[in-house]
Design a protein around this motif. Structure first.
Motif, PDB file in Angstrom:
ATOM      1  N   ASN A 162      -0.518  -2.820   3.933  1.00 36.44           N
ATOM      2  CA  ASN A 162      -0.407  -2.665   5.378  1.00 36.44           C
ATOM      3  C   ASN A 162       1.001  -2.387   5.886  1.00 36.44           C
ATOM      4  OD1 ASN A 162      -3.157  -3.095   5.682  1.00 36.44           O
ATOM      5  ND2 ASN A 162      -2.896  -5.308   5.915  1.00 36.44           N
ATOM      6  N   ALA A 200       1.989   2.004   7.702  1.00 35.94           N
ATOM      7  CA  ALA A 200       0.756   2.326   8.427  1.00 35.94           C
ATOM      8  C   ALA A 200       0.133   3.627   7.930  1.00 35.94           C
ATOM      9  CB  ALA A 200       1.036   2.411   9.921  1.00 35.94           C
ATOM     10  N   ASN A 213      -2.535   3.884   4.969  1.00 36.19           N
ATOM     11  CA  ASN A 213      -3.944   3.595   5.204  1.00 36.19           C
ATOM     12  C   ASN A 213      -4.657   4.700   5.966  1.00 36.19           C
ATOM     13  OD1 ASN A 213      -4.051   1.014   4.003  1.00 36.19           O
ATOM     14  ND2 ASN A 213      -2.948   0.193   5.752  1.00 36.19           N
TER      15      ASN A 213
END
Length: 160
Positions: A35, A38, A41
């Motif tokens: 995570n 950003a 993902n």
């Protein structure tokens, strides 16, 4: 990890708490690593296209600290695991399974060092998102393979 988690519960209460705590730290680490960037993902922006220079630099700058952290966590975990193994009545440092397991720990530590070295030798053309995805996948695969090959069978052997 379900089989592994069930097997861990067969350890003594103190050993169980230690191993469970460390495995939760591994899980949290992998989530945080996934995570942090950003864009790693987002399939629609695999090259950090929406990020400005500062954001990309921030993602690149945090990666070495993640890799040093996981290396330290793994070293402590492996030491604890080996201590637990050696506390079993039939396990000595000459016991073949123990030596093989310890060698697997050393190989993981060597791979972690190689990832750290690769991180520092990357050129600025590499996308931080792709780097995070790659490192996350390599670490996940490495730890899962170790669990299946070594940890699950050992922990299962502690059942009375």
């Amino acid at each position: 990890m379900t089989t592994h988690n069930q097997a861990i519960k067969a350890l003594s209460p103190a050993d169980y708490l230690l191993i469970e705590k460390e495995h939760l730290l591994f899980d949290k680490f992998l989530i945080d690593l996934r995570n942090t960037c950003a864009c790693s993902n987002l399939n629609q922006h695999p090259d950090c296209e929406p990020c400005d220079h500062e954001k990309m630099t921030s993602c690149q700058g945090r990666l070495p600290s993640y890799l040093f952290y996981i290396s330290d966590l793994a070293a402590r975990h492996f030491e604890h695991e080996e201590q637990i193994m050696l506390s079993r009545p039939h396990v000595t440092e000459q016991y073949e399974y123990f030596r093989t397991h310890r060698q697997a720990h050393q190989e993981i530590m060597d791979k972690l060092q190689a990832l750290i070295d690769a991180c520092f030798s990357m050129d600025s053309k590499n996308s931080p998102a792709e780097t995070y995805r790659q490192f996350h996948q390599e670490l996940s695969d490495m730890f899962e393979a170790h669990d299946r090959a070594f940890d699950d069978p050992f922990i299962q052997s502690t059942k009375t």
